[in-house]
Design a protein around this motif. Structure first.
Motif, mmCIF file in Angstrom:
data_model
loop_
_atom_site.group_PDB
_atom_site.id
_atom_site.type_symbol
_atom_site.label_atom_id
_atom_site.label_comp_id
_atom_site.label_asym_id
_atom_site.label_seq_id
_atom_site.Cartn_x
_atom_site.Cartn_y
_atom_site.Cartn_z
ATOM 1 N N GLU A 100 0.837 -1.291 -0.248
ATOM 2 C CA GLU A 100 -0.039 0.060 0.014
ATOM 3 C C GLU A 100 0.821 1.086 -0.384
ATOM 4 O OE1 GLU A 100 -3.969 1.617 0.138
ATOM 5 O OE2 GLU A 100 -3.505 -0.717 0.362
ATOM 6 N N GLY A 101 1.512 1.539 0.809
ATOM 7 C CA GLY A 101 3.308 2.452 0.624
ATOM 8 C C GLY A 101 3.683 2.951 -0.570
ATOM 9 N N ALA A 102 4.194 1.345 -0.819
ATOM 10 C CA ALA A 102 4.379 1.434 -2.000
ATOM 11 C C ALA A 102 4.090 2.115 -3.211
ATOM 12 C CB ALA A 102 5.230 -0.064 -2.589
ATOM 13 N N ILE A 103 2.973 1.563 -3.479
ATOM 14 C CA ILE A 103 1.660 2.047 -4.325
ATOM 15 C C ILE A 103 1.768 3.515 -3.895
ATOM 16 C CG2 ILE A 103 -0.618 2.173 -5.087
ATOM 17 C CD1 ILE A 103 -1.166 -1.150 -4.464
ATOM 18 N N PRO A 229 15.550 -1.319 -9.341
ATOM 19 C CA PRO A 229 14.150 -0.997 -8.292
ATOM 20 C C PRO A 229 14.301 -0.174 -7.886
ATOM 21 C CG PRO A 229 15.012 -2.736 -6.652
ATOM 22 C CD PRO A 229 15.740 -3.244 -8.421
ATOM 23 N N ASP A 230 13.620 1.292 -8.129
ATOM 24 C CA ASP A 230 13.163 2.418 -7.299
ATOM 25 C C ASP A 230 12.298 2.177 -5.682
ATOM 26 O OD1 ASP A 230 13.617 4.790 -9.550
ATOM 27 O OD2 ASP A 230 11.790 2.958 -10.454
ATOM 28 N N ILE A 231 11.219 0.896 -5.658
ATOM 29 C CA ILE A 231 10.804 1.125 -4.606
ATOM 30 C C ILE A 231 11.147 -0.562 -4.280
ATOM 31 C CG2 ILE A 231 8.746 1.215 -3.396
ATOM 32 C CD1 ILE A 231 7.644 3.369 -5.489
ATOM 33 N N ILE A 232 11.242 -0.561 -3.204
ATOM 34 C CA ILE A 232 10.857 -2.148 -3.488
ATOM 35 C C ILE A 232 10.075 -2.450 -1.648
ATOM 36 C CG2 ILE A 232 12.686 -4.164 -1.480
ATOM 37 C CD1 ILE A 232 14.595 -3.044 -2.637
ATOM 38 N N GLY A 245 6.558 -4.665 8.418
ATOM 39 C CA GLY A 245 6.859 -4.777 6.678
ATOM 40 C C GLY A 245 7.858 -3.444 6.485
ATOM 41 N N ALA A 246 8.688 -3.071 5.732
ATOM 42 C CA ALA A 246 8.957 -2.118 5.180
ATOM 43 C C ALA A 246 9.562 -1.575 3.495
ATOM 44 C CB ALA A 246 10.863 -2.597 5.180
ATOM 45 N N VAL A 247 8.708 -0.698 3.441
ATOM 46 C CA VAL A 247 8.907 0.766 2.176
ATOM 47 C C VAL A 247 10.219 0.510 1.927
ATOM 48 C CG1 VAL A 247 7.927 1.962 0.514
ATOM 49 C CG2 VAL A 247 5.948 1.050 2.022
#
Length: 383
Positions: A100-103, A229-232, A245-247
């Protein structure tokens, strides 16, 4: 009568204690656990270093608020950044929250709204997670989905190259689809995905919820590909069973998550960070990850022998994440394996999924192979 919502098709087994690769139920039956909480307890159950770190923190402070400085978060973030393409970390409580945070981060950073994902993917059960997931079955009955998600066939380079979606904020993918059947992405497909991102000036989000934290033999699975990747997104094995969890994102995205733009009450609490730091100290060592690769190769080599059985169609996987695809539904075989003392789970109707702890012994792998061979060779198992 149970007062729980019946959201899970629970097995008639209750685990009362567990250590390492093994679990014991309330009847005293012992199981070789090749589920490990669905790729969560990557160091096995009750790992002493993780347990000690949590117990130590328990006597100091559990939770304050993210309004305060948090040195444990800083240490954990530094370790994740040092072992990934990212520079900045936001801690949350689960894989769904991480996705959710990544989006949110991708949309806010780019000012664009469309997200391209893939058929048979799985990204969680929040509304954004469901919308990102390329499986209709998890969306049934929940009304309109969050708009802006577009689905392309997985492992189809031509399909992603021909995708004509505009205003693309990001492409989101799993390097190995877990819930979708343990499907590793091909090199050609991943190259096409990276090229699509460059063409559309879109961010690349890699969902490493199940594949990350050493599961495939590197800190994150994408490291074995040419992806940048820009976001994992990370969770599951990150705290060895403690909810976290982690972004992870690149420095250039920092302004998008400015004060007040995103938050969480419990994310990054001290107990979770104690678990993360202890877990990463063990897993993010070259010698440990080398052993994971070796054991993963051993597991997949042994599983190849199952293809001699009539029921087995294909064996696939990466590292200690393996799938045995059968020519028919595997539910009854999973039940039979459980009765034999081996815990495994499905990945779709026809795939048996194996997720042993990363510190599994080769003798335990051999024991699992023996059970699989015995059960899958038994044509009298009800299907």
């Amino acid at each position: 009568m149970s007062h729980l919502f019946q959201t899970y098709g629970r097995w008639n087994v209750e685990i009362k204690e567990a250590a390492g690769s093994w679990a014991v139920d309330t009847n005293g039956k012992k199981y070789l656990d090749f589920i490990q909480g669905i790729a969560v307890t990557n160091l096995g159950h009750n790992h002493p270093k993780v347990n000690q770190a949590i117990k130590k923190q328990l006597d100091h402070v559990w939770h304050v608020s993210n309004l305060f400085e948090n040195g444990l978060q800083e240490k954990a973030a530094e370790k994740l950044a040092a072992n990934s393409s990212g520079d900045l970390v936001f801690f949350c409580n689960s894989g769904a929250e991480a996705n959710e945070g990544a989006i949110k981060l991708a949309r806010k950073a780019t000012g664009k709204t469309n997200i391209v994902t893939f058929l048979h993917s799985f990204h969680g059960r929040t509304y954004a997670g469901m919308a990102a997931t390329g499986q209709d079955k998890i969306k049934t009955g929940f009304g309109p989905m969050l708009e802006g998600f577009h689905y392309v066939p997985f492992n189809d380079p031509e399909a992603i190259a021909a995708c004509e979606v505009g205003n693309v904020a990001a492409v989101m993918l799993e390097v190995v689809q877990g819930e979708g059947g343990v499907n590793p992405a091909t090199t050609e497909f991943l190259e096409a995905v990276q090229a699509f991102c460059q063409k559309h000036e879109a961010l690349l989000i890699v969902d490493e919820i199940q594949t990350g934290i050493g599961r495939t033999g590197t800190a994150f699975a994408y490291e074995q590909t040419g992806l940048d990747p820009d976001i994992i997104s990370s969770a599951k094995g990150l705290g060895n069973g403690f909810p976290v969890g982690a972004v992870i994102g690149k420095k250039a995205l920092g302004d998008a998550f400015s004060p007040g733009s995103h938050g969480t009450t419990f994310g990054g609490n001290m107990l979770a960070m104690a678990a993360v730091n202890a877990t990463l100290d063990v897993i993010f060592k070259d010698e440990f990850l080398t052993e994971v690769k070796e054991k993963g190769a051993y597991l997949l080599e042994k599983l190849q022998d199952l293809k001699q059985l009539n029921i087995v169609k294909e064996v696939r996987g990466k590292g200690l994440m393996a799938g045995v695809e059968c020519h028919q539904p595997v539910g009854d075989y999973i039940t039979a394996l459980r009765e034999q003392g081996l815990l495994v789970l499905p990945a779709g109707p026809n795939v048996i999924r194996l997720l042993p702890p990363l510190n599994v012994e080769k003798a335990e792998i051999d024991q699992a192979i023996d059970a699989l061979t015995q059960v899958l060779a038994n044509e009298t198992v009800t299907v």
